[in-house]
Scaffold this motif. Sequence first.
Motif, PDB file in Angstrom:
ATOM      1  N   ASN A 118      40.159  38.574  43.468  1.00 37.97           N
ATOM      2  CA  ASN A 118      40.967  38.522  42.248  1.00 37.97           C
ATOM      3  C   ASN A 118      40.134  38.078  41.053  1.00 37.97           C
ATOM      4  O   ASN A 118      40.283  38.613  39.947  1.00 37.97           O
ATOM      5  CB  ASN A 118      42.149  37.572  42.439  1.00 37.97           C
ATOM      6  CG  ASN A 118      43.211  38.123  43.367  1.00 37.97           C
ATOM      7  OD1 ASN A 118      43.303  39.333  43.588  1.00 37.97           O
ATOM      8  ND2 ASN A 118      44.018  37.243  43.932  1.00 37.97           N
ATOM      9  N   LYS A 132      39.209  40.243  37.470  1.00 36.54           N
ATOM     10  CA  LYS A 132      39.425  39.744  36.104  1.00 36.54           C
ATOM     11  C   LYS A 132      38.173  39.896  35.244  1.00 36.54           C
ATOM     12  O   LYS A 132      38.267  40.077  34.023  1.00 36.54           O
ATOM     13  CB  LYS A 132      39.857  38.277  36.144  1.00 36.54           C
ATOM     14  CG  LYS A 132      41.257  38.058  36.685  1.00 36.54           C
ATOM     15  CD  LYS A 132      41.599  36.576  36.720  1.00 36.54           C
ATOM     16  CE  LYS A 132      42.992  36.351  37.308  1.00 36.54           C
ATOM     17  NZ  LYS A 132      43.332  34.906  37.388  1.00 36.54           N
ATOM     18  N   HIS A 150      41.095  50.966  38.573  1.00 36.21           N
ATOM     19  CA  HIS A 150      41.299  49.642  37.968  1.00 36.21           C
ATOM     20  C   HIS A 150      42.765  49.378  37.652  1.00 36.21           C
ATOM     21  O   HIS A 150      43.239  48.228  37.744  1.00 36.21           O
ATOM     22  CB  HIS A 150      40.447  49.525  36.694  1.00 36.21           C
ATOM     23  CG  HIS A 150      40.227  48.119  36.249  1.00 36.21           C
ATOM     24  ND1 HIS A 150      41.212  47.349  35.674  1.00 36.21           N
ATOM     25  CD2 HIS A 150      39.121  47.328  36.308  1.00 36.21           C
ATOM     26  CE1 HIS A 150      40.731  46.141  35.387  1.00 36.21           C
ATOM     27  NE2 HIS A 150      39.467  46.107  35.769  1.00 36.21           N
ATOM     28  N   GLU A 151      43.521  50.417  37.286  1.00 30.56           N
ATOM     29  CA  GLU A 151      44.903  50.198  36.864  1.00 30.56           C
ATOM     30  C   GLU A 151      45.793  49.674  37.987  1.00 30.56           C
ATOM     31  O   GLU A 151      46.861  49.112  37.726  1.00 30.56           O
ATOM     32  CB  GLU A 151      45.500  51.481  36.283  1.00 30.56           C
ATOM     33  CG  GLU A 151      45.370  52.709  37.161  1.00 30.56           C
ATOM     34  CD  GLU A 151      44.186  53.576  36.777  1.00 30.56           C
ATOM     35  OE1 GLU A 151      44.295  54.813  36.914  1.00 30.56           O
ATOM     36  OE2 GLU A 151      43.151  53.013  36.363  1.00 30.56           O
ATOM     37  N   SER A 201      46.761  46.019  37.575  1.00 36.77           N
ATOM     38  CA  SER A 201      47.681  45.572  36.529  1.00 36.77           C
ATOM     39  C   SER A 201      49.007  45.131  37.120  1.00 36.77           C
ATOM     40  O   SER A 201      49.790  44.413  36.479  1.00 36.77           O
ATOM     41  CB  SER A 201      47.905  46.686  35.500  1.00 36.77           C
ATOM     42  OG  SER A 201      48.542  47.805  36.114  1.00 36.77           O
ATOM     43  N   GLU A 202      49.286  45.561  38.357  1.00 33.09           N
ATOM     44  CA  GLU A 202      50.550  45.231  39.009  1.00 33.09           C
ATOM     45  C   GLU A 202      50.393  44.478  40.321  1.00 33.09           C
ATOM     46  O   GLU A 202      51.329  43.807  40.763  1.00 33.09           O
ATOM     47  CB  GLU A 202      51.335  46.520  39.277  1.00 33.09           C
ATOM     48  CG  GLU A 202      51.657  47.330  38.027  1.00 33.09           C
ATOM     49  CD  GLU A 202      52.326  48.651  38.353  1.00 33.09           C
ATOM     50  OE1 GLU A 202      53.568  48.698  38.252  1.00 33.09           O
ATOM     51  OE2 GLU A 202      51.620  49.601  38.721  1.00 33.09           O
ATOM     52  N   SER A 246      47.797  42.179  43.213  1.00 34.34           N
ATOM     53  CA  SER A 246      46.601  41.354  43.417  1.00 34.34           C
ATOM     54  C   SER A 246      46.535  40.947  44.883  1.00 34.34           C
ATOM     55  O   SER A 246      47.507  41.087  45.635  1.00 34.34           O
ATOM     56  CB  SER A 246      46.624  40.114  42.517  1.00 34.34           C
ATOM     57  OG  SER A 246      47.743  39.288  42.820  1.00 34.34           O
TER      58      SER A 246
END
Length: 335
Positions: free
Chosen positions: A81, A85, A191-192, A195-196, A198
Amino acid sequence: MNNLLRVSVIVPTRDRPRDLADLLLTIINQTYPPLEVIIVDDSPGGSAKQVVDSFSSKFKFINCRLKYVKGSGDGLPAARNLGVKLSNGDAILFLDDDTLLGRNVIGALATFLRDNPVAVGVQPNIFSLTKNRSKGELAEKFENAVYKALMLAYREKNNLTIRRSGASVFPNNLTKVISVQRLSGCCCYRHEVFSELSFDTNLKRWGFMEDLDFSYRVYKKYPGHLYAIPYAKIIHKASGEARLPTRLSIYMTTIYWFYVFFKDVFEASMLNLIAFLWALTGNLVTNVGGLIIKRKPKREWWGLIYLLGSYATAFRNLKNILMQRLEFFNKNLNR
C-alpha cells in the motif's frame, strides 16, 4: 515498445539483501525498463538501504528511478500500500524480493495491458524452484488427485481459480493466455484499481493469502478482467532467509486461511462452508499421511502438533475472525 504503459515496480523486502540484489540485476536487464522501482524496506535494521545505494547509478543509466523507503514494519500488505501511494506509473508490478525476471517480463506485461484495454490485471508465468521433481510423474499425479478430492490446492493445466474451500487451483502448465479468478503475489495491475481497493493490513509479515484476498476482490468487482500469460516468465526462488519460526508459520497459515475464507469466499453458502471444513480435515489427513509414508523423524511430528494447536486457536477465536479482528494472533508477530 511505442505507447506502452509506464510501469512502476514495487518490491517489499525484509532482511534479504542478497536476494534483493539478484532481483535488481534482472530488472536492470529488462528489454523495456520500468519507469521506477520502489523498494519498501520492512527490515528492522534497514538492510536494503545499502543494496539500493549500490544500484543507484546503474538505474540512472537506464533512465529508471530507484527509490528507497523505510516501511512501517507492519508486513507485506502495508508495504505494498505504501509503495502504491508513492508510485507514478500507469501500471504497478508487484514483485517478491526472492524472484528473478526473464528478459522481457515488464515489456510483455505492459504490451498485454496496452493491447487488452478490458484487462485490469495480469500475471506472468511463475516457476518455483522448490517444486519437488524427485517424486516421479505417477506419484505427483496421485498426490494431485488426493489434494483435489480433499478440496485443497492442486495443479491443473491452464487453470487459475479459487475453490469453494478458499484453496486455489494453480496452473502446472500454462500454455496460453487464460482468464483467471485470482492473481499471485507477483503480478501487474492498472493503477486505477487502487483508487478503490487496497491490500488488507490485518495480514502481517508475509501475509499468507494476501494476494488471493486482494485479487479476488478485484475479480468480483471486475469479473473476467484478470489474466495470466505464458510468455512472461518469473522464477520464484522461495528464499529461506527471514522466515518465521515453524510454529508461527503454521499458525499464520491456518488463522489467515480462516480469515480470508470467511471474508471473501464463504458468502453465506453452506456448500462453501462444508468444502472448507472438508479441506481442514484433508489438511490434517495429508500431514499425517506424509509423516507416516515418508517415515519422518519424531522431531518432524511437532509440525502436526502445531497444526492441531492452530486449529484449536482458530476455532476458539472464530468470533474475532468473523469480526475481522486478528490481534489475538498478530500480537505474536514481533516486528
